[in-house]
Design an enzyme around this catalytic site. Structure first.
Site, PDB file in Angstrom:
ATOM      1  N   LYS A  65       0.843  -1.208   0.000  1.00 43.37           N
ATOM      2  CA  LYS A  65       0.000   0.000   0.000  1.00 43.37           C
ATOM      3  C   LYS A  65       0.875   1.255   0.000  1.00 43.37           C
ATOM      4  O   LYS A  65       0.653   2.169  -0.796  1.00 43.37           O
ATOM      5  CB  LYS A  65      -0.943  -0.009   1.222  1.00 43.37           C
ATOM      6  CG  LYS A  65      -1.892  -1.203   1.223  1.00 43.37           C
ATOM      7  CD  LYS A  65      -2.799  -1.227   2.426  1.00 43.37           C
ATOM      8  CE  LYS A  65      -2.124  -1.512   3.736  1.00 43.37           C
ATOM      9  NZ  LYS A  65      -1.496  -2.862   3.808  1.00 43.37           N
ATOM     10  N   THR A  66       1.868   1.271   0.897  1.00 44.50           N
ATOM     11  CA  THR A  66       2.753   2.434   0.964  1.00 44.50           C
ATOM     12  C   THR A  66       3.548   2.571  -0.331  1.00 44.50           C
ATOM     13  O   THR A  66       3.733   3.682  -0.846  1.00 44.50           O
ATOM     14  CB  THR A  66       3.723   2.297   2.164  1.00 44.50           C
ATOM     15  OG1 THR A  66       2.951   2.017   3.326  1.00 44.50           O
ATOM     16  CG2 THR A  66       4.539   3.552   2.373  1.00 44.50           C
ATOM     17  N   ASP A 110      -1.342   6.698   6.387  1.00 44.79           N
ATOM     18  CA  ASP A 110      -1.315   5.266   6.670  1.00 44.79           C
ATOM     19  C   ASP A 110      -2.211   5.024   7.896  1.00 44.79           C
ATOM     20  O   ASP A 110      -2.405   5.928   8.714  1.00 44.79           O
ATOM     21  CB  ASP A 110       0.144   4.864   6.975  1.00 44.79           C
ATOM     22  CG  ASP A 110       0.368   3.373   6.811  1.00 44.79           C
ATOM     23  OD1 ASP A 110      -0.562   2.664   6.362  1.00 44.79           O
ATOM     24  OD2 ASP A 110       1.478   2.903   7.137  1.00 44.79           O
ATOM     25  N   THR A 159      -5.509  -1.408   7.088  1.00 41.43           N
ATOM     26  CA  THR A 159      -5.625  -2.869   7.163  1.00 41.43           C
ATOM     27  C   THR A 159      -7.035  -3.227   7.632  1.00 41.43           C
ATOM     28  O   THR A 159      -7.379  -4.392   7.712  1.00 41.43           O
ATOM     29  CB  THR A 159      -4.610  -3.424   8.184  1.00 41.43           C
ATOM     30  OG1 THR A 159      -4.723  -2.647   9.383  1.00 41.43           O
ATOM     31  CG2 THR A 159      -3.192  -3.343   7.653  1.00 41.43           C
ATOM     32  N   ARG A 218       6.712  -7.822   2.242  1.00 37.08           N
ATOM     33  CA  ARG A 218       7.538  -7.347   3.359  1.00 37.08           C
ATOM     34  C   ARG A 218       8.229  -8.511   4.064  1.00 37.08           C
ATOM     35  O   ARG A 218       9.394  -8.405   4.471  1.00 37.08           O
ATOM     36  CB  ARG A 218       6.753  -6.512   4.362  1.00 37.08           C
ATOM     37  CG  ARG A 218       7.696  -6.065   5.495  1.00 37.08           C
ATOM     38  CD  ARG A 218       7.168  -5.092   6.494  1.00 37.08           C
ATOM     39  NE  ARG A 218       6.801  -3.840   5.893  1.00 37.08           N
ATOM     40  CZ  ARG A 218       5.588  -3.321   5.968  1.00 37.08           C
ATOM     41  NH1 ARG A 218       4.638  -3.951   6.611  1.00 37.08           N
ATOM     42  NH2 ARG A 218       5.325  -2.178   5.405  1.00 37.08           N
TER      43      ARG A 218
HETATM   44  P1  ADP Z   1       2.166  -1.903   3.200  1.00 37.40           P
HETATM   45  O1  ADP Z   1       2.134  -0.416   3.107  1.00 37.40           O
HETATM   46  O2  ADP Z   1       0.993  -2.560   2.541  1.00 37.40           O
HETATM   47  O3  ADP Z   1       2.356  -2.389   4.620  1.00 37.40           O
HETATM   48  P2  ADP Z   1       4.708  -1.661   1.788  1.00 37.40           P
HETATM   49  O4  ADP Z   1       4.327  -0.869   0.597  1.00 37.40           O
HETATM   50  O5  ADP Z   1       5.394  -0.925   2.898  1.00 37.40           O
HETATM   51  O6  ADP Z   1       3.444  -2.450   2.368  1.00 37.40           O
HETATM   52  O7  ADP Z   1       5.616  -2.871   1.248  1.00 37.40           O
HETATM   53  C1  ADP Z   1       6.451  -3.623   2.105  1.00 37.40           C
HETATM   54  C2  ADP Z   1       7.717  -4.002   1.369  1.00 37.40           C
HETATM   55  O8  ADP Z   1       7.403  -4.876   0.306  1.00 37.40           O
HETATM   56  C3  ADP Z   1       8.490  -2.837   0.755  1.00 37.40           C
HETATM   57  O9  ADP Z   1       9.866  -3.065   0.992  1.00 37.40           O
HETATM   58  C4  ADP Z   1       8.232  -2.919  -0.715  1.00 37.40           C
HETATM   59  O10 ADP Z   1       9.356  -2.606  -1.404  1.00 37.40           O
HETATM   60  C5  ADP Z   1       7.894  -4.374  -0.938  1.00 37.40           C
HETATM   61  N1  ADP Z   1       6.821  -4.536  -1.936  1.00 37.40           N
HETATM   62  C6  ADP Z   1       5.499  -4.481  -1.705  1.00 37.40           C
HETATM   63  N2  ADP Z   1       4.798  -4.713  -2.827  1.00 37.40           N
HETATM   64  C7  ADP Z   1       5.694  -4.919  -3.809  1.00 37.40           C
HETATM   65  C8  ADP Z   1       5.585  -5.224  -5.208  1.00 37.40           C
HETATM   66  N3  ADP Z   1       4.396  -5.384  -5.801  1.00 37.40           N
HETATM   67  N4  ADP Z   1       6.701  -5.353  -5.919  1.00 37.40           N
HETATM   68  C9  ADP Z   1       7.910  -5.230  -5.324  1.00 37.40           C
HETATM   69  N5  ADP Z   1       8.082  -4.975  -3.997  1.00 37.40           N
HETATM   70  C10 ADP Z   1       6.993  -4.808  -3.246  1.00 37.40           C
END
Ligand code: ADP
Length: 333
Positions: A65-66, A110, A159, A218
């Site tokens: 998401k981030t 977030d 979430t 992650r």
């Molecule tokens: P969320 O915000 O949903 O908790 P993040 O965007 O922070 O997740 O992603 C967590 C990690 O996973 C980051 O290091 C990101 O680089 C990696 N990541 C997430 N989705 C992808 C994707 N589709 N392709 C490559 N790396 C990803």
């Protein structure tokens, strides 16, 4: 223009994940339906030279998401301000943040579900009409005033989609759910992250790691970072299958990605409660964890993986959960 994250920024998370993040939408592997929608949404706004509509991304932690919020910033060519709902506990905090925005900025919140309802109400006119409605003064002296805000884009992430009020939800033009990644996609994500870490990984090794990352980028990133340390220190810097498997064993990650706490939880249900059903408070006592930790951190992936089910009578192992724990126990004996 404020290019730096303002008050309330989740700086630690940003620093830790930033290096491995995909920067462009075409680098975002998996969750293709969401990525395609984001791509079209951004491109259409750019072509029409209009402000980008508000976006809400939801789904379990660590799915991107981030990363997508930052990709939107890159693709749209905007500044991003990053905060979390936890730090917007008072109307004055949200009002100050909104007043710090410039035309075209992206505001990423977030854990948006954590904004209290009285603060959230300030967002409705801000999102719909770019107005900040405030009460100035106290008691008899108080008066309502409305301030014009620049046209900005809110990207919210949560979430807990169900915890968002419907007035808030209805103000987003794009609402998208991220799902755990298919093995093929996650293998590609692992290869992508390995390259960014300067590690040469062949496809089968990337797959070995992806298989144990429970569909979550992650987790894959965390395993990869640990393995890089392990391989350097304990395997002479050589990336090979035995080295990877030993490294994973060292931190107790099993072949489907469960860690020791996951397994202990399932074992308690089997050994102490004959596989369930058993109430969560009982399990919390046995495990020495809070009920909220069990419900929010431990159980979601066990349920998604089909190892555990929640019934009206309590928690119960599924046939798959039972088979996995029995297999682990046999391996130990
Ligand atoms: P969320 O915000 O949903 O908790 P993040 O965007 O922070 O997740 O992603 C967590 C990690 O996973 C980051 O290091 C990101 O680089 C990696 N990541 C997430 N989705 C992808 C994707 N589709 N392709 C490559 N790396 C990803």
């Amino acid at each position: 223009m404020n290019a730096n994250p303002p008050i309330g920024t989740t700086v630690e998370k940003l620093k830790h994940d930033h290096a491995l993040r995909p920067k462009k939408i075409d680098e975002f592997v998996g969750n293709k339906e969401v990525a395609d929608r984001v791509k079209i949404f951004v491109q259409a706004a750019k072509e029409r030279k209009e402000p980008l509509g508000h976006v809400l991304l939801y789904g379990p932690p660590g799915l991107g998401k981030t990363s997508l919020a930052h990709i939107i910033k890159e693709e749209f060519g905007a500044n991003i301000l990053v905060t979390t709902g936890l730090l917007l506990a008072k109307t004055k905090e949200l009002a100050a943040l909104l007043c710090s925005l410039n035309e075209g900025d992206i505001l990423f919140i977030d854990e948006i579900h954590r904004i209290p309802k009285n603060v959230e109400e300030l967002l409705y006119p801000a999102l719909e009409d770019f107005k900040l409605d405030l009460m100035l003064g106290d008691g008899m002296q108080s008066r309502a005033t409305s301030i014009d805000l620049p046209k900005f884009t809110l990207v919210g992430a949560t979430t807990r989609f169900g915890d968002l009020s419907s007035p808030l939800r209805s103000r987003f033009q794009l609402i998208a759910k991220l799902h755990p990644y298919e093995l093929e996609d996650l293998t590609q994500v692992v290869s992508f992250m390995a390259k960014k870490l300067g590690v040469e990984l062949c496809g089968s090794m990337a797959r070995l790691i992806a298989e144990r990352a429970r569909g979550t980028p992650r987790l894959a990133a965390n395993l990869l970072r640990w393995l890089r340390d392990y391989i350097t220190v304990c395997n002479g810097g050589v990336w090979d299958q035995p080295g990877i498997l030993q490294g994973l064993k060292k931190i107790g990650i099993d072949e489907i990605g469960l860690d020791p706490v996951d397994r202990r939880y399932l074992e308690i249900i089997l050994d102490e409660h004959q596989g369930g059903p058993v109430g969560v408070s009982n399990l919390a006592t046995s495990l020495g964890e809070k009920i909220t930790t069990i419900e929010e951190v431990l159980e979601p992936h066990l349920i998604t993986m089909g190892l555990l089910k929640r019934t009206q009578k309590g928690r119960e192992l599924t046939v798959k959960g039972l088979a996995h724990i029995k297999k682990i126990k046999q391996g130990e004996s």
